[in-house]
Design an enzyme around this catalytic site. Structure first.
Site, mmCIF file in Angstrom:
data_model
loop_
_atom_site.group_PDB
_atom_site.id
_atom_site.type_symbol
_atom_site.label_atom_id
_atom_site.label_comp_id
_atom_site.label_asym_id
_atom_site.label_seq_id
_atom_site.Cartn_x
_atom_site.Cartn_y
_atom_site.Cartn_z
ATOM 1 C CE LYS A 77 0.829 -7.355 2.257
ATOM 2 N NZ LYS A 77 -0.326 -6.442 2.395
ATOM 3 C CB SER A 152 0.824 -2.857 1.080
ATOM 4 O OG SER A 152 -0.088 -3.733 1.702
ATOM 5 C CB SER A 176 -3.130 -3.414 1.039
ATOM 6 O OG SER A 176 -2.458 -2.215 1.356
#
Lengths: 489, 102
Positions: A77, A152, A176
């Site tokens: 990420k 997210s 997330s």
């Protein structure tokens, strides 16, 4: 080859069925075909990935590889700092930020020999539940590209679900990792707060943020967790707790008892999701897991408390972006105040600004007790109630998200409606507990996730239950048909 | 509680974020909605409950007082938007009427 799990890829490399270079080349070409439609990556480093793959092929030929994962591809990420590779946090503020060091999570997986293909898209500064707040454009759900992947960690979820990588890192402040894992039909683990180092992970809300993993099987998560978990000298909030050999611990679970908090099965849960969850709970019972219904009324106050605490911490953490030391700087500032204000006004997107202002408001003079202190008391009640529940059962069961993936653009103008996407996940962060999301079926052709919530540092128990479920079901083996939008199988 | 665009302008100043009138207005609407949702937490009786700052109960571990990393001054300066002679460059702060050094 792309649908192999991480462990299957590791075994293929070990038996010389294919080389790391072949594997990386295959996945890179798949990214080239598919990711134009998904937008799951912000930055790719093909050259670096091929050099690393060749290095591990060579090391394997001499039997000098550091772990069974040497040469297996993955993605980070874009919230984890990667030395000499830009780390944007999906924000204009950090569009050109190239960190001088690696996050501990990055360092540990690199030491194990995993090959990072690139950095995945996300909501800006991890603030969002749909991946629509990214400065680099939204990610699309591989099961239906007109819908959101969740957020997210939406880029990581989409990349894993579409067979671009077998494993990706994520972070979870309010859901997330788990919510996008559920919406994309993959497995995702948010470890106990402090289980994994936060060093080098761009901070959003420091008392809630936790790094974790997303993959197509629980077994893969168990394996990778053994490498990233554990105390880190560079993160004083990382826990000095023993790390298990999670793969070895996967089998032979004893008798298990699960609690079903009724609040998670009633308030605002879509009927299709509820029906799939009913079948998933039946499947747990069929596997010998005893279930008991629980009443935890405190859960209702998790979202309000979160939207005081997280923005408060965010407004403080994001004060570091001042246009001076790193990150975006406005042109020709008139004075220092103008430099701060315009750099931050231009560098932050609207959701980030919204949360900074909410945080500034709840911490401002005269409101601190009314909001921040009250939220911390609510947080304490929630943790206490969940701990009491977990004293009676081994883990709690809940839907991961109240509904399946929603259409792009359907919710981003109504922040409060968007915040409700995390109604089933947020209490876990407030309490600091570990939780695992598993794919358990489909509603209207879209994946549904089930969440297992465990006691502090009982990742092993969650992984055992999840693995038991996956050994006896095939939901985690379903894959989206990317041919419909990419032109490849 | 109603949050006005004047309140937003004040908060934006405190948070040092430049904002135009349109943004003020739409954020006033958003924050009113968000704080309205937040009000629900008052329905819980939290009297007598200690605030929880952090879920970690373990004591902070101390490490030996040794240099763990080499000095990274150069690497830190390289990523700054503007530096001069080894220092961060900002508009003039003292004297000179707030002129621009750029």
């Amino acid at each position: 080859m792309h649908w192999l799990t991480m462990m299957e890829m590791a075994r293929g490399l070990e038996s010389r069925e294919f080389s790391a270079t072949e594997l990386v080349e295959h996945l890179l070409s798949r990214v080239a075909f598919v990711d134009g439609s998904l937008n799951s990556f912000i930055t790719m480093d093909r050259e670096r990935a091929l050099i690393d793959a060749a290095h591990w092929d060579e090391a394997r030929s001499r039997n000098q590889h550091p772990s069974p994962l040497a040469g297996v591809p993955m993605a980070h990420k874009d919230i984890f700092c990667t030395k000499n590779q830009r780390t944007t946090c999906a924000s204009r503020m950090l569009e050109d930020f190239v960190p001088p060091y690696n996050a501990t999570v990055v360092e540990r997986l690199a030491e194990a020999g995993m090959v990072c293909l690139g950095k995945t898209n996300m909501d800006e500064f991890a603030m969002g539940s749909s991946n629509e707040t990214s400065y680099f454009g939204p990610v699309r759900n591989p099961w239906d590209i007109t819908r959101v992947p969740g957020g997210s960690s939406g880029g990581s979820a989409a990349a894993v679900a579409a067979g671009l990588v077998p494993l990706a890192t994520g972070t979870d402040t309010g859901g997330s990792i788990r919510q996008p894992a559920a919406l994309c039909g993959i497995s995702g683990l948010k470890p106990t707060y402090g289980r994994v180092s936060r060093w080098g992970m761009v901070a959003y809300a420091s008392s809630l943020d936790q790094a974790g993993l997303m993959a197509r099987s629980v077994e893969d998560i168990a394996c990778a967790l053994s490498y990233i978990a554990g105390f880190d000298d560079f993160d004083s909030t990382s826990a000095d707790e023993a790390v298990g050999d999670y793969i070895r611990m996967l089998d032979a679970p004893g008798k298990m008892k699960a609690g079903l908090p009724k609040q998670f099965f009633s308030d605002g849960i879509d009927a299709g999701v509820a029906a799939v969850m009913g079948k998933a709970v039946d499947a747990l019972r069929a596997l010998g897991i005893e279930t008991v219904e629980l009443d935890i009324p405190e859960l209702r106050y998790a979202i309000p408390a979160y939207y005081v605490i997280a923005p408060a911490e965010a407004s403080s953490n994001l004060a570091r972006y001042d246009g001076v030391r790193f990150g975006h700087r406005c042109d020709t500032p008139a004075d220092l105040e103008d430099l701060y204000k315009r750099s931050r006004g231009e560098g932050f997107g609207v959701e980030v600004q919204r949360r900074i202002l909410v945080g500034t408001y709840v911490l401002s003079h005269g409101y601190y007790d009314a909001y921040y202190l009250t939220a911390q008391k609510v947080r304490h009640s929630i943790r206490r109630a969940l701990k009491q529940a977990l004293a009676q059962v081994d883990f709690l069961v809940a839907p991961t998200a109240p509904e399946v993936a929603f259409p792009l653009g359907s919710r981003n103008l109504d922040p409060v409606a968007m915040y409700m996407s995390d109604i089933c996940t947020i209490a876990v962060n407030l309490a600091g507990l570990p939780a695992l999301s598993l794919p358990v079926g489909f509603s209207s052709g879209l994946p549904v996730g089930m969440q297992l919530i465990g006691d502090d540092f009982d990742e092993a128990g969650l992984l055992q239950a999840g693995h038991l479920y996956q050994k006896n079901t095939a939901w985690h083996r379903h894959h989206p048909d990317v041919a419909t939008y990419s032109g490849v199988e | 509680m109603e949050i006005s665009s004047r309140d937003i302008a004040h908060l934006a100043h405190l948070a040092r974020v430049a904002m135009d009138d349109d943004q003020n207005e739409s954020l006033a609407h958003d924050l009113t909605q968000i704080m309205g949702m937040v009000e629900h937490m008052r329905e819980m009786d939290s009297s007598g409950i200690e605030p929880l700052v952090h879920t970690q109960t373990a004591e902070q571990r101390m490490r030996a007082d040794e240099v763990a990393w080499r000095n990274m001054r150069e690497e830190a300066l390289v990523i700054a938007p503007m530096v001069e002679k080894g220092y961060y460059l900002v508009p003039q702060v003292i004297g000179g009427g707030g002129g621009n050094t750029e």
